[in-house]
Design a protein around this motif. Structure first.
Motif, PDB file in Angstrom:
ATOM      1  N   VAL A 112      -1.834  -0.648  10.782  1.00 57.95           N
ATOM      2  CA  VAL A 112      -2.784  -1.602  11.363  1.00 57.95           C
ATOM      3  C   VAL A 112      -2.311  -3.034  11.154  1.00 57.95           C
ATOM      4  N   ILE A 113      -1.894  -3.353   9.953  1.00 60.08           N
ATOM      5  CA  ILE A 113      -1.580  -4.741   9.620  1.00 60.08           C
ATOM      6  C   ILE A 113      -0.329  -5.243  10.339  1.00 60.08           C
ATOM      7  N   VAL A 114       0.680  -4.376  10.528  1.00 61.57           N
ATOM      8  CA  VAL A 114       1.913  -4.833  11.184  1.00 61.57           C
ATOM      9  C   VAL A 114       1.745  -4.963  12.685  1.00 61.57           C
ATOM     10  N   ILE A 140       2.945  -9.731   4.730  1.00 65.45           N
ATOM     11  CA  ILE A 140       3.597  -9.242   3.511  1.00 65.45           C
ATOM     12  C   ILE A 140       2.699  -9.466   2.291  1.00 65.45           C
ATOM     13  N   ALA A 141       2.032 -10.635   2.230  1.00 67.99           N
ATOM     14  CA  ALA A 141       1.140 -10.918   1.102  1.00 67.99           C
ATOM     15  C   ALA A 141       0.000  -9.900   1.032  1.00 67.99           C
ATOM     16  N   GLN A 142      -0.557  -9.551   2.181  1.00 63.98           N
ATOM     17  CA  GLN A 142      -1.637  -8.561   2.207  1.00 63.98           C
ATOM     18  C   GLN A 142      -1.125  -7.175   1.820  1.00 63.98           C
ATOM     19  N   ILE A 143       0.091  -6.853   2.262  1.00 57.12           N
ATOM     20  CA  ILE A 143       0.694  -5.556   1.901  1.00 57.12           C
ATOM     21  C   ILE A 143       0.895  -5.473   0.396  1.00 57.12           C
ATOM     22  N   VAL A 144       1.349  -6.574  -0.224  1.00 56.52           N
ATOM     23  CA  VAL A 144       1.560  -6.599  -1.673  1.00 56.52           C
ATOM     24  C   VAL A 144       0.247  -6.317  -2.402  1.00 56.52           C
ATOM     25  N   VAL A 145      -0.837  -6.979  -1.969  1.00 57.65           N
ATOM     26  CA  VAL A 145      -2.143  -6.791  -2.623  1.00 57.65           C
ATOM     27  C   VAL A 145      -2.575  -5.336  -2.555  1.00 57.65           C
TER      28      VAL A 145
END
Length: 244
Positions: free
Chosen positions: A34-36, A130-135
């Protein structure tokens, strides 16, 4: 190491734990898919690679810090009769983040005007993704590794299971992300899944465990219905072209 390679119990533990890690990785794959979808295809592929590489790194780091990780389950304060540990707080925070993010994405998908008015550059969008993926990787990794600790005794088996699961997640993430990007209704369904997963994480943080089997069954059933909808739509398009 040799006694693990020749031990049927070790192989059984590896198979069981790998299967469980793959199932737990479904959440991660859905979020990534979803995010990408918010960034161009070339950046989306790089974001998937970075996200899954970070997922693997976080899991291995957490496995190497078993004593510290076990300490995260110790209560740090009590409120209204409930004892909260750092793990509980991380799960609650991660669940609320998932709910907020999925709700925002649903709003953006419904209200196209907001999405078109977004003035962020592609570069900034990529780093925000990327920041959201890290979280969310930290949250999912914590949940996954604590489960692994409860099922296996040997660190080598845990690491092997995590590596295999991450490889399968990497292989499946590309096709899943493309499918979600090509079918807007599927993306909406995936966002609804993220809300459901976020609620389950928050509930876990408050010591109210929702069996994951119920959630994954709902996801599998809804995904099957959506697959047949997409298939029916594709067949109608083909039939329309033939009639013309």
């Amino acid at each position: 190491m040799m006694h693990l390679l020749t031990s049927p119990e070790a192989w059984a533990a590896l198979l069981t734990l790998t299967s469980l890690e793959i199932v737990l990785g479904i959440d991660n794959v859905i979020f990534l898919s979803v995010i990408v979808s918010r960034v161009p295809e070339k950046q989306a592929r790089r974001a998937r690679q970075v996200g899954l590489a970070l997922a693997l790194i976080f899991r291995i780091i957490l496995l190497s810090l078993l004593v510290w990780l076990i300490g995260l389950t110790a209560p740090v304060f009590s409120l209204a009769g409930y004892d909260f540990s750092w793990r509980d707080l991380i799960l609650i925070g991660g669940g609320l983040f998932l709910i907020a993010k999925a709700t925002h994405e649903i709003h953006a998908a419904v209200d196209v005007g907001d999405e078109e008015g977004d003035g962020k550059s592609a570069r900034n969008a990529f780093f925000w993704v990327i920041a959201q993926i890290v979280v969310i990787d930290i949250v999912f990794s914590l949940d996954s590794i604590i489960t692994a600790i409860g099922m296996a005794q040997d660190l080598e088996i845990m690491i092997a299971a995590v590596v295999i699961a991450c490889l399968i997640m990497y292989i499946s993430s590309g096709p899943v992300a493309r499918f979600v990007a090509e079918h807007p209704t599927t993306k909406m369904l995936a966002l609804a899944f993220l809300v459901l997963i976020g609620v389950a994480l928050v509930a876990d943080g408050f010591k109210f465990h929702i069996p994951r089997g119920y959630i994954y069954f709902a996801i599998a059933f809804s995904a099957a219905v959506e697959f047949f909808n997409v298939l029916a739509k594709s067949n109608r398009k083909k039939a329309g072209k033939r009639s013309v």
